[in-house]
Design an enzyme around this catalytic site. Sequence first.
Site, short mmCIF file in Angstrom:
data_model
loop_
_atom_site.label_atom_id
_atom_site.label_comp_id
_atom_site.label_asym_id
_atom_site.label_seq_id
_atom_site.Cartn_x
_atom_site.Cartn_y
_atom_site.Cartn_z
N ARG A 133 23.48 -2.56 -1.92
CA ARG A 133 22.82 -3.05 -2.95
C ARG A 133 21.78 -4.26 -2.94
O ARG A 133 21.50 -4.95 -3.58
CB ARG A 133 23.90 -3.73 -3.78
CG ARG A 133 25.05 -2.42 -4.33
CD ARG A 133 25.70 -3.12 -5.53
NE ARG A 133 26.53 -2.08 -6.15
CZ ARG A 133 27.85 -1.95 -5.60
NH1 ARG A 133 28.55 -2.89 -4.91
NH2 ARG A 133 28.81 -1.14 -6.32
N LYS A 155 6.02 -4.21 -3.58
CA LYS A 155 6.21 -2.79 -4.10
C LYS A 155 6.86 -1.91 -3.03
O LYS A 155 6.23 -1.65 -1.91
CB LYS A 155 4.96 -2.21 -4.68
CG LYS A 155 4.44 -2.52 -6.03
CD LYS A 155 3.27 -1.91 -6.44
CE LYS A 155 2.91 -2.32 -7.78
NZ LYS A 155 1.50 -1.59 -8.22
N GLU A 197 -9.25 -0.93 0.53
CA GLU A 197 -8.35 -1.88 -0.31
C GLU A 197 -8.89 -3.30 -0.13
O GLU A 197 -8.90 -4.09 -1.08
CB GLU A 197 -6.86 -1.93 0.36
CG GLU A 197 -6.24 -0.55 0.21
CD GLU A 197 -5.82 -0.05 -1.21
OE1 GLU A 197 -6.03 -0.70 -1.92
OE2 GLU A 197 -4.76 0.86 -1.22
N LYS A 242 -4.45 -11.16 -3.25
CA LYS A 242 -3.24 -10.31 -3.80
C LYS A 242 -2.11 -11.22 -3.95
O LYS A 242 -1.35 -11.31 -5.04
CB LYS A 242 -2.61 -9.33 -2.62
CG LYS A 242 -1.44 -8.52 -3.23
CD LYS A 242 -1.47 -7.19 -2.78
CE LYS A 242 -0.40 -6.35 -3.32
NZ LYS A 242 0.17 -5.10 -2.96
N GLU A 252 4.02 -6.23 -12.68
CA GLU A 252 2.91 -5.62 -13.23
C GLU A 252 3.19 -5.43 -14.77
O GLU A 252 3.06 -4.37 -15.24
CB GLU A 252 2.76 -4.27 -12.55
CG GLU A 252 1.63 -3.55 -12.52
CD GLU A 252 1.21 -2.56 -11.89
OE1 GLU A 252 1.19 -2.56 -10.47
OE2 GLU A 252 0.90 -1.36 -12.45
N ARG A 256 -1.57 -7.59 -12.65
CA ARG A 256 -1.40 -6.83 -11.37
C ARG A 256 -1.64 -5.21 -11.25
O ARG A 256 -2.30 -4.66 -10.30
CB ARG A 256 0.16 -6.96 -10.99
CG ARG A 256 0.47 -6.33 -9.70
CD ARG A 256 1.66 -6.57 -9.19
NE ARG A 256 1.75 -5.89 -7.78
CZ ARG A 256 2.83 -6.09 -7.00
NH1 ARG A 256 3.75 -6.72 -7.05
NH2 ARG A 256 2.97 -5.46 -5.74
N ASN A 260 -4.68 -1.65 -9.15
CA ASN A 260 -4.68 -0.17 -8.97
C ASN A 260 -6.24 0.39 -9.35
O ASN A 260 -6.58 1.52 -9.48
CB ASN A 260 -3.65 0.57 -10.17
CG ASN A 260 -2.14 -0.06 -9.88
OD1 ASN A 260 -1.92 0.12 -8.61
ND2 ASN A 260 -1.79 -0.50 -10.71
N HIS A 263 -7.08 3.90 -8.35
CA HIS A 263 -5.61 4.54 -7.64
C HIS A 263 -5.41 5.54 -8.57
O HIS A 263 -4.82 6.58 -8.21
CB HIS A 263 -4.45 3.50 -7.73
CG HIS A 263 -4.69 2.61 -6.40
ND1 HIS A 263 -5.75 1.78 -6.18
CD2 HIS A 263 -3.89 2.57 -5.41
CE1 HIS A 263 -5.72 1.20 -5.01
NE2 HIS A 263 -4.66 1.58 -4.56
N HIS A 267 -4.45 8.55 -6.60
CA HIS A 267 -3.21 9.35 -6.43
C HIS A 267 -3.31 10.70 -6.87
O HIS A 267 -2.68 11.48 -6.23
CB HIS A 267 -2.22 8.46 -7.30
CG HIS A 267 -1.83 7.25 -7.06
ND1 HIS A 267 -1.19 6.15 -7.64
CD2 HIS A 267 -2.16 6.82 -5.31
CE1 HIS A 267 -0.92 5.28 -6.61
NE2 HIS A 267 -1.37 5.39 -5.47
N HIS A 281 -4.87 7.90 2.24
CA HIS A 281 -4.65 6.92 0.80
C HIS A 281 -5.95 6.23 0.68
O HIS A 281 -6.36 6.34 -0.52
CB HIS A 281 -3.31 6.18 0.92
CG HIS A 281 -3.20 5.26 -0.25
ND1 HIS A 281 -2.73 5.76 -1.33
CD2 HIS A 281 -3.46 3.79 -0.20
CE1 HIS A 281 -2.65 4.75 -2.26
NE2 HIS A 281 -3.26 3.49 -1.66
#
Length: 384
Positions: A133, A155, A197, A242, A252, A256, A260, A263, A267, A281
Site C-alpha cells: 500500500r 508521476k 524535454e 519543473k 495537474e 502542470r 505536456n 505530448h 503520445h 519518447h
Amino acid sequence: MNTGAARLVVADPAVVTVALGSRTYHIHVGRGLLAQAGELCATVLKQRRVFIVTDSKVAPLYLGALSANFAAAGIRADHIVVPAGETSKDFAHLQQVLDAMLSAKCERGTMIVALGGGVVGDLAGFAAAVLLRGVEFIQIPTTLLAQVDSSVGGKTGINTPAGKNLVGAFHQPRLVLADTAVLDTLPRRELVAGYAEVAKYGLLGDPGFWSWLEANGAPALSGGDSAHAALRHCIVTSCAAKARIVAADEKENGARALLNLGHTFGHALEAEMGYGGDLLHGEAVAAGIVLAFELSARLGLCPSQDVARVRAHFTAVGLPVAPPRRGPRGAITPAMLIQHMTQDKKMKDGTLTFVLARGIGKAFLTDEVPRAQLEAVLTAALTG
Ligand code: NAD
Ligand code: GLY
C-alpha cells in the site's frame, strides 16, 4: 578508503528543492554523485535496506558500483533487472517487479531505488506506490530525459494497449540523485531525445532560457569536458522549472498540464509507432512540439517566426521536426493519430485539451481547437 576520493570527483553539486510541505524533497545534480549514493540515500532511509530496480543496459554499467557503494555504507541492497526499453513499462513487468520485492521480503521501511531512465523510474515508482500500500522510493536517473523531467514530480505508471501512462499513481520520490557523469555512456540518440524535454521548459515559459539554448544547446550535447557545464546548466534550470510547477500544482489541476507541451501529439505518435524503439519518447515530443506550434500559428495565435525558430533549433541539435509518415500499420493518417489522442488524460467531457503557444515561452491550455484545423496541420505534416 576511497570515500575522500569520491568526494573530490563531485564537481559543483547543485541542489534543487521540490517544496511539497512534509513531502518536500531535494534533487542533487553533480558529476560523480553516484559515488556518494550510499551516504546521500542514508539521510532518508527508514531502515538500512534498499531494493534497486534497474534495466539490462544500465545494470552492467552502474549496478555493481551502486550496490558496492550501498554495502560500504552498511546498506543491504537487493535488486531486479528488467529488459531495457519502453516495453518493460507494462503489467507483466510490474508484476515481476512486485513479486521480486515480495520474495526479497521488502518491508514498509525498505526504500525502492530506481536506477535508470524514465522507463525504470516510472515502473519502479509505480511499484513503490502500490507495494504494501505504498513505500518510499529514490530516483537515480541515468538518462538526460529522466534527469530533467521524469524523475521529478512523482508521476509514475505503465502503458496499456489503450495508450501511454494510462495506469499509474502520483507518488513523489524522497530524493533524486542526478549524476551527470552517467550521461557519458548514454547513446547520442538518447541524449538528443532527452534534450526535447529541456527545450520544452524554455518554450513553455522561459524565453530567456530558450535563447540561451539556441546559443548553447548544440555545444551542450557535443560531449567532452567543455560540454559539461552547459549540460549541467540545462539540467539544473530544467529541474528548477519543473520543481516550481510541481510545487504549485502537484496533481495537474492547472499549470502542470503545460508540461505536456507537445505530448498530446507525441503520445499519439508513440502509440502508432508501437513503442519498439523506432521513435523514442523525446523524439515524439519534439515532433509533437513542432505540431503544437504549427497548430498555434494556423489558429493565428503564434507568430510564424517563432515556429521557424523552433524548427531551426531542433534541426540544429538533431531532433525531428516532423512526425514519421509510416508505422507498423502502414501510412500514418490524421484519423489514426486523432483516434489515439482521444485516449489522452487531458480529455474533459469528451473534448481534447491542447497545450498551444502564443509564442516562445508563452504556452497555454485550450479546448477550443476546431477539428478541421487539427486535421489540416496533421495532413500537412504527414503528407506535405
Ligand atoms: P529509457 O528509460 O528507455 O532509457 C533509454 C535507453 O537508455 C534505454 O535503453 C536504457 O537502458 C538506456 N540507458 C539509460 N541510462 C543509460 C546510461 N547512463 N548509459 C547508457 N544507456 C543508458 O527512456 P527515457 O527516455 O529515459 O524515458 C522515457 C520514459 O519516460 C517514457 O516511458 C516516458 O513516458 C517517461 N516519462 C515520464 C515522465 C514522468 O513525469 N514520469 C516524464 C517524461 C517521460
Ligand atoms: N512530464 C509531465 C509531468 O511531469 O507533468
